[in-house]
Design a protein around this motif. Sequence first.
Motif, mmCIF file in Angstrom:
data_model
loop_
_atom_site.group_PDB
_atom_site.id
_atom_site.type_symbol
_atom_site.label_atom_id
_atom_site.label_comp_id
_atom_site.label_asym_id
_atom_site.label_seq_id
_atom_site.Cartn_x
_atom_site.Cartn_y
_atom_site.Cartn_z
ATOM 1 N N UNK A 260 0.870 -1.127 0.026
ATOM 2 C CA UNK A 260 -0.110 -0.005 0.038
ATOM 3 C C UNK A 260 0.872 1.197 0.155
ATOM 4 N N UNK A 261 1.846 1.278 0.865
ATOM 5 C CA UNK A 261 2.625 2.521 0.759
ATOM 6 C C UNK A 261 3.424 2.416 -0.331
ATOM 7 N N UNK A 262 4.140 1.522 -1.048
ATOM 8 C CA UNK A 262 4.716 1.635 -2.344
ATOM 9 C C UNK A 262 3.746 2.331 -3.274
ATOM 10 N N UNK A 263 2.606 1.852 -3.495
ATOM 11 C CA UNK A 263 1.721 2.535 -4.138
ATOM 12 C C UNK A 263 1.404 3.973 -4.041
ATOM 13 N N UNK B 250 6.941 1.042 7.158
ATOM 14 C CA UNK B 250 8.139 1.700 7.638
ATOM 15 C C UNK B 250 9.457 1.355 6.603
ATOM 16 N N UNK B 251 9.076 -0.160 6.367
ATOM 17 C CA UNK B 251 10.173 -0.638 5.467
ATOM 18 C C UNK B 251 10.176 -0.197 4.041
ATOM 19 N N UNK B 252 8.873 -0.046 3.610
ATOM 20 C CA UNK B 252 8.492 0.750 2.240
ATOM 21 C C UNK B 252 9.312 2.006 2.095
ATOM 22 N N UNK B 253 8.923 2.774 3.321
ATOM 23 C CA UNK B 253 9.044 4.089 3.265
ATOM 24 C C UNK B 253 10.715 4.406 3.391
ATOM 25 N N UNK C 115 4.369 5.845 -5.529
ATOM 26 C CA UNK C 115 4.250 6.137 -6.837
ATOM 27 C C UNK C 115 3.097 7.280 -7.218
ATOM 28 N N UNK C 116 2.117 7.005 -6.678
ATOM 29 C CA UNK C 116 0.856 7.974 -6.822
ATOM 30 C C UNK C 116 1.171 9.340 -6.499
ATOM 31 N N UNK C 117 1.682 9.673 -5.344
ATOM 32 C CA UNK C 117 1.947 10.759 -4.757
ATOM 33 C C UNK C 117 3.301 11.548 -5.017
ATOM 34 N N UNK C 118 4.228 10.897 -5.959
ATOM 35 C CA UNK C 118 5.584 11.258 -5.809
ATOM 36 C C UNK C 118 5.682 12.803 -6.133
#
Length: 332
Positions: free
Chosen positions: A154-157, A290-293, A160-163
């Motif tokens: 979810x955080x990876x998505x 956290x790991x994705x961030x 991408x969406x809000x970069x």
Amino acid sequence: MDLILILTVLIVVFALSFDFINGFHDTANSIATSVSTKALKPRQAILLAAIMNFVGAMTFTGVAKTISKDIVDPFTLSNGSVVILAALIAAIFWNLLTWYYGIPSSSSHALIGSIAGAALAAEGVNALNYSGFIKILEALLLSPVLAFVVGYIIYSIFKVVFKNFNLTKTNRNFRYLQVATAALQSFSHGTNDAQKAMGIITMALIANGYQSGDDVQTWVQISCATAMGLGTSVGGWKIIKTVGGKIMKIRPINGVAADLTGAAVIFGASYIHVPVSTTHVISSGILGVGASHRIKGVKWDTAQRMLVTWVITLPITALIAGISYFILNLFF
């Protein structure tokens, strides 16, 4: 007043006490992220969690039926009242101990380990309904892994969406959204955690001959939902501090991702009638986010301490419940 009735009343009192303690012990799970990002003030967050926990608890009963019959068979359990009372005493003791030290331990693990330990003390290895017990253990073990993976995805998505969005404005908007996700997560918590006390009381009513089916009576549902809501209103500030700040530094966008993760996994478990640890699910969801961030931004030493507590909860509560059973059996 006969002994069976006395024991039944004691079980109801202890089960509601467990539900109350579960409420303030696990309040942190559903509101820690929104408090840590200042999306909600602590009092607002606790009030929201209390209301939504109550509503969630009144909505589902499937998990309660699983608890009442899948660990041990209440229809054949000898000295069932003492077994259930010993289990509740052990689970309450462990919840209070871990709350005192601010460790987000699992109320679900504590209760299930305690039921198993007391039943084994009473009847030996044949006491457990192994097919149901293994199904519950699988849910408890797999749900944190699933939450970590879902949180990471979810955080990876989101990244991408809000970069290309303005970071300050995005976090401000997500802070508003956190109010809704905190409410959703609190509701999901009620659909699963409050069911456990309902299942215990139903198990006692069956074992003592006060009902013949596994349906949860209305008064049981209302009283457990109320106890959970009241417990939630007390709050568990030590655990809020651990979940909301000692795993990672949480920003609103992280918090929304973690809340959505927790709610999705818990709802899924409630839908298929299996109890899961909301503590494990929500904490693992935060770890996945956290790991994705930024993997180095996760405080893995805190995660390691939590993991140790999760692993030891089942055997320790089983042992405490077994000892409690032998002591209670001297008097009842």
